[in-house]
Write an enzyme that holds these catalytic residues in place. Sequence first.
Site, PDB file in Angstrom:
ATOM      1  N   LYS A 172      74.929 -40.777  40.737  1.00 58.13           N
ATOM      2  CA  LYS A 172      73.789 -39.924  41.109  1.00 58.13           C
ATOM      3  C   LYS A 172      74.039 -39.306  42.488  1.00 58.13           C
ATOM      4  CE  LYS A 172      70.063 -39.996  43.486  1.00 58.13           C
ATOM      5  NZ  LYS A 172      69.939 -38.567  43.828  1.00 58.13           N
ATOM      6  N   GLU A 247      76.563 -48.161  52.913  1.00 60.60           N
ATOM      7  CA  GLU A 247      77.106 -47.487  54.094  1.00 60.60           C
ATOM      8  C   GLU A 247      75.997 -46.603  54.633  1.00 60.60           C
ATOM      9  OE1 GLU A 247      79.663 -47.993  55.776  1.00 60.60           O
ATOM     10  OE2 GLU A 247      80.763 -49.265  54.393  1.00 60.60           O
ATOM     11  N   CYS A 281      78.280 -39.413  59.573  1.00 60.37           N
ATOM     12  CA  CYS A 281      77.866 -40.747  60.013  1.00 60.37           C
ATOM     13  C   CYS A 281      78.762 -41.239  61.136  1.00 60.37           C
ATOM     14  CB  CYS A 281      77.902 -41.705  58.835  1.00 60.37           C
ATOM     15  SG  CYS A 281      79.463 -41.637  57.966  1.00 60.37           S
ATOM     16  N   GLN A 328      66.145 -31.141  57.759  1.00 61.37           N
ATOM     17  CA  GLN A 328      67.073 -31.636  58.778  1.00 61.37           C
ATOM     18  C   GLN A 328      66.981 -30.786  60.043  1.00 61.37           C
ATOM     19  OE1 GLN A 328      69.155 -34.538  58.511  1.00 61.37           O
ATOM     20  NE2 GLN A 328      69.237 -34.088  60.698  1.00 61.37           N
ATOM     21  N   GLU A 380      69.366 -42.235  65.065  1.00 59.99           N
ATOM     22  CA  GLU A 380      70.331 -41.291  64.505  1.00 59.99           C
ATOM     23  C   GLU A 380      69.641 -39.946  64.281  1.00 59.99           C
ATOM     24  OE1 GLU A 380      71.633 -41.574  60.378  1.00 59.99           O
ATOM     25  OE2 GLU A 380      73.700 -41.408  61.073  1.00 59.99           O
TER      26      GLU A 380
HETATM   27  P1  NAD Z   1      69.206 -40.600  51.867  1.00 58.57           P
HETATM   28  O1  NAD Z   1      69.079 -42.056  52.101  1.00 58.57           O
HETATM   29  O2  NAD Z   1      68.017 -39.751  51.999  1.00 58.57           O
HETATM   30  O3  NAD Z   1      69.775 -40.313  50.406  1.00 58.57           O
HETATM   31  C1  NAD Z   1      70.992 -40.891  49.956  1.00 58.57           C
HETATM   32  C2  NAD Z   1      70.948 -41.003  48.438  1.00 58.57           C
HETATM   33  O4  NAD Z   1      69.974 -41.976  48.074  1.00 58.57           O
HETATM   34  C3  NAD Z   1      70.559 -39.706  47.731  1.00 58.57           C
HETATM   35  O5  NAD Z   1      71.337 -39.558  46.561  1.00 58.57           O
HETATM   36  C4  NAD Z   1      69.104 -39.951  47.394  1.00 58.57           C
HETATM   37  O6  NAD Z   1      68.658 -39.213  46.280  1.00 58.57           O
HETATM   38  C5  NAD Z   1      69.137 -41.433  47.075  1.00 58.57           C
HETATM   39  N1  NAD Z   1      67.808 -42.082  47.134  1.00 58.57           N
HETATM   40  C6  NAD Z   1      66.745 -41.725  47.897  1.00 58.57           C
HETATM   41  N2  NAD Z   1      65.705 -42.558  47.655  1.00 58.57           N
HETATM   42  C7  NAD Z   1      66.128 -43.456  46.733  1.00 58.57           C
HETATM   43  C8  NAD Z   1      65.509 -44.568  46.079  1.00 58.57           C
HETATM   44  N3  NAD Z   1      64.246 -44.920  46.335  1.00 58.57           N
HETATM   45  N4  NAD Z   1      66.236 -45.270  45.185  1.00 58.57           N
HETATM   46  C9  NAD Z   1      67.516 -44.945  44.934  1.00 58.57           C
HETATM   47  N5  NAD Z   1      68.151 -43.897  45.498  1.00 58.57           N
HETATM   48  C10 NAD Z   1      67.466 -43.159  46.401  1.00 58.57           C
HETATM   49  O7  NAD Z   1      70.398 -40.105  52.828  1.00 58.57           O
HETATM   50  P2  NAD Z   1      70.909 -38.614  53.062  1.00 58.57           P
HETATM   51  O8  NAD Z   1      69.880 -37.909  53.874  1.00 58.57           O
HETATM   52  O9  NAD Z   1      71.357 -38.024  51.778  1.00 58.57           O
HETATM   53  O10 NAD Z   1      72.224 -38.855  53.944  1.00 58.57           O
HETATM   54  C11 NAD Z   1      72.202 -38.932  55.335  1.00 58.57           C
HETATM   55  C12 NAD Z   1      72.431 -40.348  55.786  1.00 58.57           C
HETATM   56  O11 NAD Z   1      73.634 -40.853  55.213  1.00 58.57           O
HETATM   57  C13 NAD Z   1      72.622 -40.496  57.272  1.00 58.57           C
HETATM   58  O12 NAD Z   1      71.860 -41.574  57.746  1.00 58.57           O
HETATM   59  C14 NAD Z   1      74.109 -40.797  57.431  1.00 58.57           C
HETATM   60  O13 NAD Z   1      74.454 -41.532  58.578  1.00 58.57           O
HETATM   61  C15 NAD Z   1      74.381 -41.561  56.184  1.00 58.57           C
HETATM   62  N6  NAD Z   1      75.808 -41.548  55.859  1.00 58.57           N
HETATM   63  C16 NAD Z   1      76.520 -42.702  56.046  1.00 58.57           C
HETATM   64  C17 NAD Z   1      77.879 -42.749  55.778  1.00 58.57           C
HETATM   65  C18 NAD Z   1      78.668 -44.010  55.962  1.00 58.57           C
HETATM   66  O14 NAD Z   1      79.713 -44.132  55.352  1.00 58.57           O
HETATM   67  N7  NAD Z   1      78.208 -44.944  56.787  1.00 58.57           N
HETATM   68  C19 NAD Z   1      78.520 -41.607  55.301  1.00 58.57           C
HETATM   69  C20 NAD Z   1      77.764 -40.454  55.131  1.00 58.57           C
HETATM   70  C21 NAD Z   1      76.399 -40.439  55.393  1.00 58.57           C
END
Ligand code: NAD
Length: 478
Positions: A172, A247, A281, A328, A380
């Site tokens: 997903k 992550e 990230c 954002q 962040e």
């Molecule tokens: P997000 O948490 O909003 O979404 C991530 C994913 O989770 C999306 O596919 C979203 O649809 C899904 N999701 C949302 N609610 C959910 C739920 N209740 N149940 C299951 N899935 C759900 O994050 P984002 O805004 O897409 O990404 C940005 C974040 O990702 C930042 O905090 C960034 O630091 C982090 N990030 C971390 C890494 C790493 O490797 N540490 C890499 C890239 C991004």
Amino acid sequence: MNNFDNFVNGRWVASETYNKNINPSDLTDVVGQYAQGDDNLVELAVSSAKQAFAKWSKSNIQARADILEKIGTEIIKHSQKLAELLAREEGKPVAESIGEVCRAGNIFKFYAGECLRLAGQTVPSVRPGIGIEVTREPLGVIGLITPWNFPIAIPAWKIAPALAYGNCVVFKPAELVPGSAWLLSEIIANSGLPDGVFNLVMGPGKTVGDAIINNKDVEAISFTGSVATGKRIAEVCQSNQTKVQLEMGGKNPQIVLDDADLELAANLCIQSAFYSTGQRCTASSRIIVTEGIHDRFVELLVNKMKNLTVGPALSKGTDIGPVASEAQLKQNLSYIKIGIEEGATLVYGGEKLALETEGYYMRPALFVDTISNMRINREEIFGPIATIIRVADYTQALEVANDTEFGLSAGIATSSLKEATHFKQHANAGMVMVNLPTAGVDYHVPFGGVKGSSYGPREQGTYAAEFYTRVKTAYTFA
Ligand code: NAD
């Protein structure tokens, strides 16, 4: 307008609902309309994957390696097309997008090799006449939930090891970037994988994501995204006894010491704080500078920031693309206000930009006179906003670097071997960089952090086997 469907059990599946995917560099440009899955489609994807697992988990490792190799080759062959789509829907400039796509291709090629290298152990028993074997086995159906900021590379570094080790996948992608996920899935769909081994279900986290994490036939969840979502997923997985890997965010420090090569230090700060519009990230958002060079360094950095071209992701000459979404951009601008309110000095940038096409553009921003406990240094932001924290010496710099809830990547710019060595040992982070940007890592070695940044086994490289397999211990008396 083209409609793009979900992919379940070897077939493209139409939906009642399609969402428009908008180009953040030009809000009049609709990239495509993407199918929105629901609970029923997730149920079908998981049951198809479960059925396919029996054969795929025992499939010939050469056949598996050949398929992964083919996927990697196709990704690289179509890197320009994939990169342009990535740039169009996410706002990452094309040159950076090509780098991301090629990385994804190489990841598949790396795991093609790993199919053939999954060795176990034979261990002597403490009892006479008994032999012990420790082998790795695939888990079953794995749910992969990914964020928007690396829409090709992050799915690749989850899908490739999952398949290589004999698992089946329900993928997903994030709502903002279905196009990259769809193109990647098209390549995977045409690779010769048996039906059901790989499934794509696009749609909202609250429905599709939630249905995946709550499905009892899903053996493991690999998630990359925000801390808030990660924590919620971890709670559900814990109560269902589902293996989980998270992550999450970062607030990565970049130390610059008096003895650093200042030109190199400023360049690496520009690269890791502002490229990809700061939406990594591993971005360095806290630049910790010793006082001997503080003023000179700030001046150098600001001069370099002035040379950055903010523009449409598909335009030649763009260094910094738009912010990926309106939400954002709002968040970034609110942190500019917060920084000023809590007493930091905004020395450059931070304003919304009106360019030829309407998009989510902002000028990269730098705060000085900041201290560690300000919100702009603790939370962040995930945008092109960096802060400078002035410190007396290396000892204080290390203390400030580690003064965070996160611990993904940490960098130091110095010409001192002593300080660099000490930092590698004492930085509280999963990845440490000496004279290199905090962002930008190789694809064949472990990736992950400590504290609030990560939970569970590392991703990538051979270490991915820790998550995507479980071990079995077999005893034989012969
Ligand atoms: P997000 O948490 O909003 O979404 C991530 C994913 O989770 C999306 O596919 C979203 O649809 C899904 N999701 C949302 N609610 C959910 C739920 N209740 N149940 C299951 N899935 C759900 O994050 P984002 O805004 O897409 O990404 C940005 C974040 O990702 C930042 O905090 C960034 O630091 C982090 N990030 C971390 C890494 C790493 O490797 N540490 C890499 C890239 C991004």
